[in-house]
Structures are given as C-alpha cells and as structure tokens.
Design a protein around this motif. Structure first.
Motif, PDB file in Angstrom:
ATOM      1  N   ASP A 158       0.487  -6.522  -6.813  1.00  0.00           N
ATOM      2  CA  ASP A 158       1.003  -7.365  -5.961  1.00  0.00           C
ATOM      3  C   ASP A 158       1.503  -6.431  -4.671  1.00  0.00           C
ATOM      4  O   ASP A 158       2.583  -5.755  -4.758  1.00  0.00           O
ATOM      5  CB  ASP A 158       2.216  -8.256  -6.306  1.00  0.00           C
ATOM      6  CG  ASP A 158       2.743  -8.925  -5.141  1.00  0.00           C
ATOM      7  OD1 ASP A 158       2.267  -8.821  -4.082  1.00  0.00           O
ATOM      8  OD2 ASP A 158       4.003  -9.774  -5.722  1.00  0.00           O
ATOM      9  N   LEU A 159       0.684  -6.237  -3.444  1.00  0.00           N
ATOM     10  CA  LEU A 159       1.378  -5.400  -2.444  1.00  0.00           C
ATOM     11  C   LEU A 159       2.175  -6.502  -1.569  1.00  0.00           C
ATOM     12  O   LEU A 159       1.890  -7.512  -1.237  1.00  0.00           O
ATOM     13  CB  LEU A 159       0.011  -5.067  -1.591  1.00  0.00           C
ATOM     14  CG  LEU A 159      -0.877  -3.817  -1.883  1.00  0.00           C
ATOM     15  CD1 LEU A 159      -2.207  -3.776  -1.171  1.00  0.00           C
ATOM     16  CD2 LEU A 159       0.077  -2.693  -1.710  1.00  0.00           C
ATOM     17  N   ARG A 160       3.093  -5.753  -1.044  1.00  0.00           N
ATOM     18  CA  ARG A 160       3.984  -6.235  -0.272  1.00  0.00           C
ATOM     19  C   ARG A 160       4.731  -7.548  -0.590  1.00  0.00           C
ATOM     20  O   ARG A 160       5.300  -8.453   0.364  1.00  0.00           O
ATOM     21  CB  ARG A 160       3.437  -6.765   1.452  1.00  0.00           C
ATOM     22  CG  ARG A 160       2.491  -5.567   2.010  1.00  0.00           C
ATOM     23  CD  ARG A 160       3.712  -4.561   2.018  1.00  0.00           C
ATOM     24  NE  ARG A 160       3.013  -3.208   3.028  1.00  0.00           N
ATOM     25  CZ  ARG A 160       3.511  -2.327   3.272  1.00  0.00           C
ATOM     26  NH1 ARG A 160       4.751  -1.922   2.431  1.00  0.00           N
ATOM     27  NH2 ARG A 160       2.933  -1.249   3.921  1.00  0.00           N
ATOM     28  N   THR A 220      -3.815  -9.661  -2.861  1.00  0.00           N
ATOM     29  CA  THR A 220      -4.076  -8.332  -2.870  1.00  0.00           C
ATOM     30  C   THR A 220      -5.467  -8.127  -3.642  1.00  0.00           C
ATOM     31  O   THR A 220      -5.791  -8.435  -4.690  1.00  0.00           O
ATOM     32  CB  THR A 220      -3.066  -7.411  -3.859  1.00  0.00           C
ATOM     33  OG1 THR A 220      -1.669  -7.488  -3.480  1.00  0.00           O
ATOM     34  CG2 THR A 220      -3.536  -6.195  -4.118  1.00  0.00           C
ATOM     35  N   LEU A 221      -6.357  -7.740  -2.810  1.00  0.00           N
ATOM     36  CA  LEU A 221      -7.673  -7.319  -3.408  1.00  0.00           C
ATOM     37  C   LEU A 221      -8.169  -6.077  -3.876  1.00  0.00           C
ATOM     38  O   LEU A 221      -7.516  -4.835  -3.537  1.00  0.00           O
ATOM     39  CB  LEU A 221      -8.961  -7.369  -2.002  1.00  0.00           C
ATOM     40  CG  LEU A 221     -10.307  -7.334  -2.324  1.00  0.00           C
ATOM     41  CD1 LEU A 221     -10.797  -8.405  -3.338  1.00  0.00           C
ATOM     42  CD2 LEU A 221     -11.068  -7.371  -0.962  1.00  0.00           C
ATOM     43  N   ILE A 258      -4.967   3.021  -1.200  1.00  0.00           N
ATOM     44  CA  ILE A 258      -4.330   1.922  -1.001  1.00  0.00           C
ATOM     45  C   ILE A 258      -4.229   1.607   0.247  1.00  0.00           C
ATOM     46  O   ILE A 258      -3.540   2.286   1.150  1.00  0.00           O
ATOM     47  CB  ILE A 258      -2.761   1.987  -1.738  1.00  0.00           C
ATOM     48  CG1 ILE A 258      -3.051   2.335  -3.116  1.00  0.00           C
ATOM     49  CG2 ILE A 258      -2.242   0.785  -1.539  1.00  0.00           C
ATOM     50  CD1 ILE A 258      -1.610   2.944  -3.804  1.00  0.00           C
ATOM     51  N   MET A 259      -4.609   0.515   0.883  1.00  0.00           N
ATOM     52  CA  MET A 259      -4.599   0.202   2.242  1.00  0.00           C
ATOM     53  C   MET A 259      -3.894  -1.161   2.181  1.00  0.00           C
ATOM     54  O   MET A 259      -3.974  -1.981   1.845  1.00  0.00           O
ATOM     55  CB  MET A 259      -6.013  -0.247   3.040  1.00  0.00           C
ATOM     56  CG  MET A 259      -6.082  -0.313   4.173  1.00  0.00           C
ATOM     57  SD  MET A 259      -7.572  -0.875   4.678  1.00  0.00           S
ATOM     58  CE  MET A 259      -7.049  -1.888   6.429  1.00  0.00           C
ATOM     59  N   VAL A 292      -5.370 -10.129   2.412  1.00  0.00           N
ATOM     60  CA  VAL A 292      -4.577 -10.551   3.361  1.00  0.00           C
ATOM     61  C   VAL A 292      -3.308  -9.502   2.994  1.00  0.00           C
ATOM     62  O   VAL A 292      -2.835  -9.148   4.470  1.00  0.00           O
ATOM     63  CB  VAL A 292      -3.989 -11.862   2.819  1.00  0.00           C
ATOM     64  CG1 VAL A 292      -2.793 -12.325   3.966  1.00  0.00           C
ATOM     65  CG2 VAL A 292      -4.947 -13.143   2.980  1.00  0.00           C
ATOM     66  N   ALA A 293      -2.931  -9.106   2.178  1.00  0.00           N
ATOM     67  CA  ALA A 293      -1.710  -8.039   2.120  1.00  0.00           C
ATOM     68  C   ALA A 293      -2.405  -6.547   2.138  1.00  0.00           C
ATOM     69  O   ALA A 293      -1.741  -5.585   2.386  1.00  0.00           O
ATOM     70  CB  ALA A 293      -1.021  -8.120   0.715  1.00  0.00           C
ATOM     71  N   GLY A 294      -3.556  -6.563   1.714  1.00  0.00           N
ATOM     72  CA  GLY A 294      -4.186  -5.167   1.526  1.00  0.00           C
ATOM     73  C   GLY A 294      -5.298  -5.037   0.625  1.00  0.00           C
ATOM     74  O   GLY A 294      -5.651  -6.115  -0.126  1.00  0.00           O
ATOM     75  N   VAL A 295      -5.670  -3.749   0.259  1.00  0.00           N
ATOM     76  CA  VAL A 295      -6.751  -3.495  -0.566  1.00  0.00           C
ATOM     77  C   VAL A 295      -6.158  -2.432  -1.553  1.00  0.00           C
ATOM     78  O   VAL A 295      -5.610  -1.368  -1.163  1.00  0.00           O
ATOM     79  CB  VAL A 295      -8.064  -2.942   0.036  1.00  0.00           C
ATOM     80  CG1 VAL A 295      -9.194  -2.500  -0.880  1.00  0.00           C
ATOM     81  CG2 VAL A 295      -8.733  -4.231   1.004  1.00  0.00           C
TER      82      VAL A 295
END
Length: 980
Positions: free
Chosen positions: A114-116, A123-124, A157-158, A171-174
């Motif tokens: 789970d990013l952010r 999170t993709l 991690i982007m 939406v939060a990143g990749v």
C-alpha cells in the motif's frame, strides 16, 4: 517493459551529472555508480524507466523513483519481498500480511502493499512493466507470495499518479518488479531461521539456472523455489497470552481535565465458556472444572467466584504458517538482427493455515427469540430435554408463553474443535511477445498476457445450525419413537432428522458432545475462488524530429484487458447457517480498451518536458481520461529540478461493483449511547432515548449499559454498488536532485514534495461515522443503517447494537501530502568500501472524507500512518567480508481520532511512542562460488507498542497493530549461496 537489454546502443557525450544520476537510478541500493569525467565519450543503452515507455539514453524521470536491487534483497534475508518493501517509508501498513490476517474469512496469509496509505487497490503492481494477475478475488491487489524474491533483479517504486502510462489503479503509484534475464550458470541457495522464542521457524531453498543456445540467439532462465514459514501463536508471547481488553478512565473530571488513560483489564475472558453458561429463570448456571453444576458465573473471577470464562488468546495465531512452491522462467530468441521473441512464465502454489478459538455459540444463533425449549410435547405429554440437569430444569420458566419451559445458553464449541482454514492458492501467469527495431530510432513490442489465480479453502470448527437444533431437541425415548425396542435412550424428536442419523446434542458441561453428535452437527465450510486476467497490447517508441535543444521522443500504444472474478462459499455459509458470517457468492467481469500517447520534448538544452494522455473505455463505467505533464531542469552539473502534475483514474473493481450483502463482525466501535441517562446528553441523548430498546435499558439500569456480549456481538452487512463510477486522483510532485560530485564524490541527495488528492473516492462509509452521524445530529438518515435490539436477546442487552450496515459509493475523498528525502553515499574507507542510504518521509497531511461536505477524518499521525518514518542502511565490504546494518524508524502515533471522539477524548491526546528496529547481516565469500551468511531481524528484540483489544488499530490476537509493528520479535537466520 523496463530497462530492456539487446537494444541498439549509441554514443552520447554526457555531463557528469547525467551519468551519475543514470547510475543512481539503475543501481538502487548498490550505490556503486561513479561519475565519468566531463565530455567523456560513454557507451549508453537506450532504456526505459518506470513511469515512461519512451526509450531514452538518459534514464531520467521527472517523477520520483526509488530502486531496491537484488543486493539489497539478499542482504535483507527476507523470504517474502513484502517484508523488505515495508521498511521503505513510502509504504503504508499493508491491508493483508501474514501477521494481521488470521481472522480474515478469506485471504489469510496473502501479502499486499500500500503506497502512501491510500490502499492496496490504488497501488499498481507490475512485473517487467506489465500488469500482474490479482491474488484476491474481486480486487486488483497482487499477492507478493507469488513473486520469487531470488528471481528479482530490482524493484522500481514510483510514487504519484501513473495511470496515463499504465492505466487504472496507479493513483498512488507503481511498484514494478523487474526479473532477472541475463543470468548464466547455476545458483543454489538455502536459508534456515527461527525466532528467539523458538517459533516462526523458516526455511527456503532455491535453484536458478540460465543457459544460452549454441548459436547465441536464444537465452532462457529457470528458477525453482521453496519456502516454509512456521506459525507464531498468541499464547507464546507474554503480551498476548491472556485475553484482555482496554478500558478508559480519566485522571479527573473529564469536563475539567480531559487527559485520558487507557488501562488494560487482564484477564478479560470470554463469556462463552466450553462448559456452557445457562440462564434459567433468574439464575445463571455453569459447571466447574470437574463438571459439577454451580449457580454462579464470572468471566474473570471476583466476589468469591472462580473465573469461568474462556481464554481465547490461548488458541489464537499471530503469524500464519505459509508454505510456497515457486517456478519462474523467462527467455528470448533472436529471429534476426532486429526482431526477437520473448516469454515470461510464473507458477506459484502456496498453502496457508489460520487458527483461532472455537466458535462462540448461543441460543440466538438457533432460535429467533433466543429461547431454547427444554420441554417437548410427545404423544400428548410434556417430556423434558434428555440432558438438562435437575437444578436448571427446576429453575427454568416459560418465558415466551408457549407452555413449555425454556432457557438461554452460551457455549464455546470446543468439542467441535478450533476454527481455522486451510487455503491452497495457485497462480499461473504467462506473457508472450515480440520486440525489436523498426529502424535505428524506432522500437516496438507486442505482448499477450494470461494470468489466473485459484483458491480452494476448507474451514473447520463450524456447525450446521439446523442440524444442531434438531439434535438439541431430544428426549428420553419412553415411547420407543424409533421402534428399536429401547425406551431409556436419548433420541431426536424429529423423525425426518432421525432418518438422517440425527444424534442427540448435550450442551451441558465440558466435553459433553458425543462423537456421533459431533459428526452430525459439524459443517466444514468451503470456499472456491477464481481470478482471470487476459491482456493484449503493443507499444511503439522512437525519435519524432529534431528541435534546436534535441530530439523529440514519442511512444504510443494500446492495451485490451479482460478481468473476471468469482468467489463462492458453500451453501450453508452463503445462507449463514453454519454459525458463521453469511457470505453470498460474488461473480463479475469487465473489459477495457485503452490507447495512450507519450512524448519527451527538449524545450531547452537543459530543460525537458514530458507529457502523456491515456483514453480508456470500460464496459462498466464508460470512458475515462488520464494525463500527466512533467518538467526536468538540469540547473547545473550538480543540481536538477523536477516536477510532475498528473491526473489518474481508478475504475471500481469487481467486488466494489458486484458484491451482494456480505456479513461481517466489526470491532473497535464506540456506541454513542453508552452512559446516556434518562435526561441530558444534548442531541445525542435525545436521539438515543428515542430508541425503544435504549430507553428500556436506561429504565432498567439507570444509564445505558452494555455487557461483554454486547461489545462483541455487533454484526453488519457490506454491499457493492453497480452504479459506481471511476475515482479521480490529482497529484503534484516537485523535487530536487543534488549530486555534488566536485565537493563530495559518491553523494546523491533527493528531496521530493508530494500531494495527492482523490475526488469521488470509492469508499465504504465507516461504521463509526455512521454512528456519529445518526446520534450526533449530523444526518439522522444514517440511522437507517443501524439496527438495535428492542429487548434482551440471549446474552445481549436491550438497545444494544445488532447490525450496522455499510456500502460502497463515490461519496468519499482521500488525500495525502508529504516530503520524501533520500540520501545515498558510497566511498572507500580504509581497506574496504562503505555505502549508506537514508530514506525519510514526513507526512504533512493524510485524510479521508466520508461524504461530500463532511469534515476531514485525518489519519496522518495516527497508528499506521506516523508523521515521521525512516529507514537507514549502512554497508561495509572488505575483501571477502560484507556487513549490512538496517534501522527502521516509525515515529510516535496517536490513536484514531474517530475512536477517541466516541469516548469524548480530544484527538491527539492518547497514542503510542516511536519504535526503531535494527536488522543486521554478515556474509563471507569462502570462494568465488560459495558464500555463507547469517543475520538477525529485530536484533534487540524490540516489543511492539501495546495496542490492546478494544482500541482501534489492534489486530486481534496480537495486541498491537501487526501490519505496522513487528509482533514476532527477534529472529535469526543462517544461509548459503553457491554459484557455478
């Protein structure tokens, strides 16, 4: 695809800044990139970095990218890549992990990221730049158990929106897992470990090989892996060995001094004991350890009464045992000088076992009015229940007016056995495609991806409620109803049930059920799930034309994707007739066609702009649009500025769209009516007293009072919504990259500000919010989602909460804002090489908005989302010896403000302190082909903060937030690697 090999190389004249930054991005934790001299001619490949599909010689990105390389994975000793990623402060607490999912009806033991703190669904997760099949039915969340750690080359991690490049869910990143593809030879690895307490025993073995065809055109890699992580039980940790509950008291009058103190009631045994608890007339009965009947009961002892309750923590699980078999392979074959075929294949098989206390069974699980008859009319006579003791029978009365005596009971079904599930999950994925050069400046790739995840789960410890009722309604067969000539045996009254081998059920005392009764009432639950993903796509990239400042690069492509998911429990579970949650079958599918175009434009020699737009057409929500614009400015050789503005979309997943009402048993809720008396309390008091059950409770007790069964007896239903539309995320990132090569060689510093706001967020309305709106004067329409008991029912009080329902809608908002700092440094110190990396995140803001116009529910600074998080790695290599030290810091955190407000406590006044974990590893290269290593995680055996049951954020059985903190303690391991 990312960082592809076998692309045409060209000669470029680059500054030292460009070369150093390229090395830093590609090297990640290795920090071994060194600057070349200015104006040096350097051979550089055209590559892709996560967040862009344009192949470039510079490997630059206007969006922040962090990299974890294979050396960092090896140095962590992690059997599951999730454990290592969670050390990165950009990640929030995972929704599902091995240590926080024991009580999940499904998905126990799955590993997500789970990013952010925006949710795993935002999170993709990619593998080699392409989507990976979900590990959870109805969602897009990938199970990281299916990705072999030893086969990963690096993780890119982007953070920030990336839907314009990769589509929905970014939406939060990749998080992009790049697998190894250039390995040759054979590598063996083995590792063994266990915790300080002797549990959490782990072992892993892996075999990796790579080979090249005799003509040099073909290359293939193969990986076989096995890992086994043992269980950790609540009873084996002092903090969680005994059932407990948190209660609050104030230092003074709360109106004058709101400083609250949480105290732990320990033990806080369950009021559902294995021997049974029985209410007959005005008397409560139970049995002592010798199965002697007594007319007193106390969960925790007191007033001269021995404790009769049940210690649930004695059988709960902290860490779920997980066994995995993994196979991965990839390869390519050159068809000619410009075109090649490639493939990727993965198969993962995992088995997890959850275990928790036996089922708490009560009268109202069987009878609507909660009353158990103990007299039955047979041939015109009232016969008493076959097993009811005389004292209970004599004390019982006819409470429902049907002419026969009845009682209430509550019993822990220990005779049936512990609850738990064995889940077997299989994930298969294959990607096939072609890639190559159209000419010197244009490249293409096309691909087909198919993935499938299947799960088969069997759960034990449950009973068929209807069978239990038939067995409970048993008498001594004085009339020889079954015609066997025996008139002193206990038989089931119902003749049809006897035809199906009905066995009389004795609920009175320890070990009271006969084996035939256990066989008759037992109803193991089964779950079958299937997730399928099919993708066809293609990309083309190249140089469009020349501008004075350089070449305009472009990429374009399409993707067609189909997703299908099915989740189906057995018929009893779907109807809620096996004493568990009522969970209907969920099935759904959608497809989407997408097109995108991306460009890099050199505005000035030192300024590059990149932009992308993606158009999508979903079968569910229709057309959506995503885009991003970024700038990259090389101010000097040592200083670079970057900024990105992006709009990302997320279409609802299958569960959010199609899930029918599914029962759940929420915890950590505060009833606003608790303590309300016959007057006062303002609007909340008036709303509470308007409920008939609450008013009855107040009349009986003087104030609205709840017992232990009330606190543990709240249920509700979650619902999907086919009218959902996509949610839209707007993100801004602004950063600076500083590489003072002329001042401090080997030092790289990045500082990035991020701000993500999601409109029309797809959310389930929080149940505590529903309660506050109903009884706090916000919106009484929310009272329609709440059902209270009108009269005492079984073991529950009048007016207590019975159901709180919730559904998903586009009614919410989410946002997060903060700053990331990363610092890397590598140099020679003494006879060896030193490297270090610091990653720090300051969370400025984080919030959710349950409904448009509602106040923000701030989660920044709360448990699971501390304002300050950091990870600091230090490494030193001298000759054949490597040493790595990692420190992970999680700052102070408050308890959830909504939870506190329900108790009348100011937000931010109660919480937990900071925690730092230390992990170390040392390795020694015996020879060029053999390495031994050993390490310890949580070296100083740091205890997690105590977040006791009853406090929001506590994971049942762990007495902490087991997704954020380490609930296991110190673990040590030793291993070897052998390469040939």
């Amino acid at each position: 695809m990312t960082l592809t090999n076998k692309v045409r190389t060209r000669l470029f004249k680059k500054s030292s800044l460009t070369i150093a930054l390229s090395s830093a991005i590609l090297a990640g934790f290795s920090f071994q990139g060194v600057a070349a001299e200015d104006d040096e001619i350097t051979k550089i490949e055209r590559v892709q970095v996560t967040g862009s599909r344009i192949r470039s010689a510079e490997a630059m990105s206007s969006a922040p990218i962090q990299v974890v390389d294979s050396a960092a994975i090896d140095a962590s000793g992690s059997l599951n890549i999730q454990n290592l990623l969670l050390d990165n402060p950009a990640f929030g607490s995972p929704a599902i992990s091995r240590t926080n999912s024991n009580f999940n009806t499904a998905s126990a033991g799955v590993a997500t990221v789970d990013l952010r703190n925006l949710g795993s669904e935002r999170t993709l997760v990619l593998v080699n730049g392409r989507r990976y099949v979900s590990g959870l039915p109805g969602s897009s969340a990938v199970d990281l158990n299916t990705i072999p750690s030893q086969f990963i080359e690096r993780v890119e991690i982007m953070t920030g929106g990336a839907s314009s490049v990769y589509g929905s869910d970014a939406v939060a990143g990749v998080v992009n897992f790049v697998l190894k593809d250039d390995f040759e030879g054979i590598e063996f690895e083995g590792q063994f470990g266990e915790s300080k307490e002797g549990d959490d025993q782990s072992r892993q073995f892996s075999f990796t090989s790579g080979l090249t065809s005799s003509d040099g055109k073909g290359h293939a890699m193969f990986h076989l892996g096995y890992s086994d992580q043992g269980a950790v039980y609540s009873r084996d940790r002092d903090r969680s060995a005994v059932d407990q509950f948190s209660q609050i008291f104030f230092e003074d009058d709360p109106a004058a001094n709101p400083n609250a103190i949480f105290d732990t009631v320990r033990p806080f045994f369950s009021s559902f004991p294995p021997q049974g608890r029985f209410d007959a007339g005005d008397t409560r009965f139970t049995f002592d350890q010798d199965n002697n009947l007594q007319n007193s009961f106390s969960t925790n002892g007191g007033d001269g009464v021995a404790a009769n309750g049940f210690n649930r923590s004695g059988v709960r699980t902290i860490a779920i045992p997980t066994e995995r078999y993994l196979f991965a392979s990839n390869g390519s074959y050159e068809l000619n000088d410009k075109h090649s075929f490639f493939y990727e294949g993965t198969y993962a098989s995992s088995t997890t076992r959850s275990e928790l206390e036996p089922f708490p069974f009560a009268s109202d699980d069987i009878y609507a009015n909660g009353r158990v008859p103990i007299e039955f009319e047979v041939n015109g006579e009232l016969l008493r229940s076959a097993f009811v003791p005389d004292d209970i029978y004599n004390a019982a009365t006819d409470t429902d007016g049907d002419g026969s005596r009845d009682i209430f009971f509550a019993k822990r079904l220990s005779d049936i056995g512990n609850r738990g599930a064995r889940a077997e999950r299989d994930t298969f994925r294959i990607a096939l495609g072609f890639q190559g050069e159209i000419n010197d400046n244009w490249f293409y790739d096309t691909y087909y991806v198919y993935g499938k995840t299947k799960e088969s789960q069997v759960s034990g410890g449950l009973v068929n409620v209807q069978s239990f009722r038939r067995g409970l309604e048993a008498v001594n067969d004085r009339f020889d109803l079954d015609g066997d000539g025996i008139t002193n045996e206990a038989i089931c009254i119902d003749a049809t049930a006897r035809g199906f081998n009905c066995a009389p059920v004795n609920i009175f005392g320890f070990n009271s059920l006969s084996q035939s009764a256990i066989d008759f009432v037992s109803a193991p639950s089964s779950l079958s799930t299937s997730v399928e993903q099919e993708i066809i796509g293609g990309n083309i990239s190249g140089d469009l034309f020349e501008l004075p400042a350089g070449t305009v690069g472009i990429a374009a492509g399409f993707e067609y994707r189909e997703e299908f998911s099915r989740s189906e429990f057995d018929a009893l579970q779907q109807a809620g007739l096996n004493a568990g949650n009522a969970i209907p079958a969920t099935e759904g599918s959608f497809d989407v066609t997408e097109y995108y175009i991306e460009t890099n434009i050199p505005v000035l020699e030192s300024v590059t702009m990149n932009a992308a737009v993606r158009l999508s057409d979903y079968s569910t929500v229709g057309s959506t649009e995503s885009w991003n614009v970024g700038l990259d400015w090389e101010v000097t050789d040592s200083l670079r500025l970057r900024a990105t503005r992006a709009r990302s979309t997320r279409a609802p997943n299958i569960d959010e769209l199609f899930s029918p009402p599914s029962q759940t048993f929420p915890s950590g809720l505060n009833d606003p009516c608790l303590g309300i008396t016959s007057s006062g309390g303002g609007t909340s008091g008036d709303s509470c007293r308007a409920d008939v059950g609450v008013a009855s409770n107040i009349a009986t007790n003087g104030a609205f009072t709840l017992n232990q069964s009330d606190l543990q007896g709240i249920s509700g239903f979650n619902r999907g919504n086919t009218d959902l539309k996509e949610e839209v995320g707007n993100s801004v990132t602004v950063g600076v990259v500083f590489t003072p090569e002329n001042l401090i060689s080997g030092l790289d510093i990045t500082l990035d500000y991020f701000d993500i706001e999601i409109d029309d967020a797809i959310v389930s309305t929080p149940r505590q919010f529903i309660l506050e709106q109903c009884y706090g004067g916000g919106d009484d329409s929310f009272c329609n989602f709440i059902t209270r008991r009108g009269a005492p029912s079984g073991n529950n009080s009048a007016g207590s909460l019975e159901f709180i329902d919730s559904g998903v809608s586009n009614s919410g908002g989410l946002g997060t804002e903060g700053v990331d700092l990363t610092l890397t440094y590598a140099t020679n110190i003494g006879p060896g090489a030193f490297k270090t990396r610091l990653a720090y995140t300051y969370l400025i803001d984080g919030y959710s908005i349950p409904l448009p116009g509602a106040d923000k529910d701030v989660f920044a600074g709360e448990v699971g989302a501390s304002e300050h998080k950091a990870n600091w790695n230090l490494g030193y290599k001298i000759n054949d010896f490597d040493f790595n030290w990692s420190m992970t810091f999680t700052g102070n955190a408050d308890f959830d403000d909504q939870f506190l407000s329900g108790l009348g406590i100011p937000a931010g006044s109660v919480g937990v302190g900071s925690v730092t974990y230390h992990d170390v590893q040392a390795s020694y290269h015996i020879s060029d082909s053999m390495e031994l290593y050993a390490g310890a995680n949580n070296l100083f055996d740091k205890e997690p903060p105590r977040i006791v049951s009853g406090i929001s954020g506590s994971d049942t059985g762990t007495e902490t937030d087991a997704g954020t903190y380490d609930p296991i303690g110190q673990t040590v391991y030793i291993g070897f690697r052998s390469k040939f």
